[in-house]
Write a protein that holds these residues in place. Structure first.
Motif, PDB file in Angstrom:
ATOM      1  N   GLY A  63     -18.808  -6.065 -15.689  1.00 44.38           N
ATOM      2  CA  GLY A  63     -18.780  -5.085 -14.608  1.00 44.38           C
ATOM      3  C   GLY A  63     -17.982  -5.606 -13.431  1.00 44.38           C
ATOM      4  N   GLU A  64     -18.194  -4.949 -12.311  1.00 47.75           N
ATOM      5  CA  GLU A  64     -17.389  -5.235 -11.119  1.00 47.75           C
ATOM      6  C   GLU A  64     -18.025  -6.338 -10.269  1.00 47.75           C
ATOM      7  N   ALA A  65     -19.141  -6.039  -9.679  1.00 46.22           N
ATOM      8  CA  ALA A  65     -19.803  -6.986  -8.768  1.00 46.22           C
ATOM      9  C   ALA A  65     -21.232  -6.507  -8.567  1.00 46.22           C
ATOM     10  N   PRO A  66     -22.115  -7.418  -8.163  1.00 46.39           N
ATOM     11  CA  PRO A  66     -23.497  -6.992  -7.926  1.00 46.39           C
ATOM     12  C   PRO A  66     -23.569  -6.005  -6.773  1.00 46.39           C
ATOM     13  N   GLU A 106     -28.988  -5.715  -7.450  1.00 47.31           N
ATOM     14  CA  GLU A 106     -28.668  -6.927  -8.219  1.00 47.31           C
ATOM     15  C   GLU A 106     -28.733  -8.164  -7.311  1.00 47.31           C
ATOM     16  N   PRO A 143     -27.585  -8.928 -13.127  1.00 46.20           N
ATOM     17  CA  PRO A 143     -26.599  -7.847 -13.103  1.00 46.20           C
ATOM     18  C   PRO A 143     -27.169  -6.538 -13.662  1.00 46.20           C
ATOM     19  N   PHE A 144     -26.619  -5.440 -13.160  1.00 45.86           N
ATOM     20  CA  PHE A 144     -26.904  -4.108 -13.690  1.00 45.86           C
ATOM     21  C   PHE A 144     -28.401  -3.819 -13.821  1.00 45.86           C
ATOM     22  N   ASN A 204     -20.366 -10.028 -14.426  1.00 47.35           N
ATOM     23  CA  ASN A 204     -19.490  -9.302 -13.515  1.00 47.35           C
ATOM     24  C   ASN A 204     -18.257 -10.141 -13.200  1.00 47.35           C
ATOM     25  N   HIS A 225     -17.026   3.115 -15.717  1.00 49.64           N
ATOM     26  CA  HIS A 225     -18.202   2.431 -15.177  1.00 49.64           C
ATOM     27  C   HIS A 225     -19.383   3.406 -15.219  1.00 49.64           C
TER      28      HIS A 225
HETATM   29  N1  URA Z   1     -22.210  -2.450 -10.798  1.00 52.13           N
HETATM   30  C1  URA Z   1     -21.537  -3.493 -11.320  1.00 52.13           C
HETATM   31  O1  URA Z   1     -20.342  -3.422 -11.575  1.00 52.13           O
HETATM   32  N2  URA Z   1     -22.229  -4.591 -11.582  1.00 52.13           N
HETATM   33  C2  URA Z   1     -23.523  -4.714 -11.359  1.00 52.13           C
HETATM   34  O2  URA Z   1     -24.086  -5.772 -11.647  1.00 52.13           O
HETATM   35  C3  URA Z   1     -24.204  -3.609 -10.817  1.00 52.13           C
HETATM   36  C4  URA Z   1     -23.534  -2.486 -10.551  1.00 52.13           C
END
Ligand code: URA
Length: 327
Positions: A162-165, A169, A175-176, A202, A282
Motif C-alpha cells: 500500500g501507500e502509507a499508514p 494504522e 498496516p491496513f 506499505n 487502492h
Molecule cells: N492505506 C494504505 O495505503 N496503507 C495502510 O496501511 C492503510 C491505508
C-alpha cells in the motif's frame, strides 16, 4: 577514518554487488551495513573508523551465487507451492507471461537464491528491529505514534503493498486496519485467504504528517518514498514473493517512479526487478466509488493474481460482480 557520504558504502568496491550474483545472506548483511551508515550520516556523523582488516574482509568475502549472471526476471511462472503455512492445492495452470510484460536483467533482479523458513524469519526480525527506531525522516519520526513495519507471514508468495499508514494504522502499528484495511481484508478473504497468510506492507512505514490539519491524510512525498524504499526492498528480498499487488497509484509510483496513471496500468502485469507486480485500485478508492464495475475490475485483477499463483478458483469466485455489471 572514512567519510559517511552516501547511501552506498562509498569506500568499498564490492565486485558484483549490483550484478545479482551475490548470496542473499551476504547481500542482507551488506544492506544492513549500508542502512546503519545512512542512519549515522543522518545523525550528523561524518566519519567512521574502519580497521584495515575489516575492509580487507569486506572486499574479499563477497560470495557469488552458483547461478549464471543473466537471470530472466519473469520467466514462465511456477505455481506458488502453497500460500503460507496452509498449503493450497494447485489448481489452475498459471498463464504464460503477457507479451507486454517487460523482462529484467541480472542488474536489477532483486530476489536471490531461496532462503529457508528460519532464515526468512530471522532476517525479517532483524530488519524490523532496524526499522522501528528509524529517524531518517525527522519530521515523520517526530509526528508518528508507531512505525508501521508490516504484517503477515514471511512465507507467503503474495505481498500486498500500500501507500502509507493512516491514522488508525499509526495508532495500532499495523498496516491496513482502518476502513480501507477492512475492505482489503475482505478482498483477501474472498480470494480464499486470510490476512495472516499473506504479507502486507506499505511504501512508507510512517504516517505522513499533516501539520495544521485535524483530519485527513496526505500523499507521501517523492523524497519520503525514496528514503523509505530500502526497507520495502529488504522485505521483498526476504519474503521472495511470487507476486506483488500494488494497491493504488502511490504504491506503483513508490516502486517504479512516475508512470502512467493507475486507470491505465491496473490489470496489466508489471515487473519490479524480477517480481511480477499486479497494479490495482487502492481499496480507499473503492470506498469512495461504490460502482460495482470498479469492484469487478479489482476483482478481475485478483483473479489474475490467483491464476498466476496457481490457486484454485471456483465458478462462484469467477462470477463475482459479473451479473451486477451486466457482463
Ligand atoms: N492505506 C494504505 O495505503 N496503507 C495502510 O496501511 C492503510 C491505508
Amino acid at each position: 577514518m572514512f567519510p559517511v557520504t552516501s547511501g552506498v558504502f562509498p569506500c568499498v568496491a564490492v565486485p558484483g554487488f549490483y550484478a545479482g550474483a551475490m548470496s542473499s545472506a551476504y547481500r542482507e548483511l551488506l544492506d544492513a551495513t549500508i542502512h546503519h551508515l545512512e542512519i549515522l550520516r543522518d545523525q550528523g556523523h561524518r566519519f567512521i573508523s574502519v580497521s584495515s582488516e575489516a575492509l580487507a574482509a569486506l572486499e574479499s568475502s563477497a560470495p557469488r551465487a552458483a547461478s549464471s549472471r543473466r537471470v530472466p526476471a519473469v520467466s514462465q511462472p511456477t505455481p506458488a507451492s502453497g500460500l503460507a503455512d496452509k498449503p493450497h492445492p494447485v489448481g489452475v495452470a498459471p498463464p504464460a507471461p503477457r507479451p507486454q510484460e517487460p523482462t529484467g536483467t541480472a542488474d536489477d533482479v532483486l530476489v536471490g537464491s531461496p532462503l529457508s523458513a528460519a532464515e526468512k524469519e530471522a532476517a525479517m526480525a532483524a530488519l524490523r528491529a532496524q526499522v522501528l527506531p528509524c529517524v531518517k525522516c525527522v519530521h515523520l519520526a517526530r509526528s508518528r505514534r508507531n512505525v508501521v513495519f508490516g504484517a503477515g507471514t514471511v512465507h507467503s508468495p503474495l505481498l500486498f503493498v500500500g501507500e502509507a499508514p493512516g491514522a488508525d494504522e499509526d495508532v495500532q502499528g499495523e498496516p491496513f486496519v482502518g476502513k480501507a484495511g477492512q475492505l482489503l481484508t475482505k478482498i483477501i478473504q474472498t480470494m480464499g485467504l486470510d490476512r495472516d497468510r499473506v504479507y502486507i506492507a506499505n511504501i512508507l512505514k510512517c504516517r505522513p504528517d499533516t501539520p495544521g490539519q485535524t483530519a485527513g491524510n496526505r500523499k507521501p512525498t517523492p523524497v519520503e518514498m525514496t528514503t523509505c524504499l530500502p526497507y520495502l526492498l529488504g522485505q521483498i528480498r526476504i519474503i521472495q514473493p511470487k507476486v506483488i499487488v500494488a494497491l493504488g497509484a502511490t504504491a506503483v509510483e513508490g516502486l517504479f517512479g512516475k508512470c502512467d496513471g493507475i486507470t491505465r496500468l491496473r490489470g496489466t502485469w508489471l515487473n519490479f526487478r524480477g517480481v511480477p507486480v499486479m497494479p490495482t485500485y487502492h481499496p480507499a478508492y473503492l470506498l469512495r466509488n461504490q460502482a460495482l464495475l470498479e469492484k469487478r475490475r479489482v476483482w478481475e485483477d485478483m483473479l489474475q493474481v490467483m491464476e498466476r499463483l496457481g490457486m484454485p478458483i471456483s465458478e462462484r469466485q469467477r462470477g463475482f460482480f459479473l451479473k451486477a455489471t451486466g457482463s
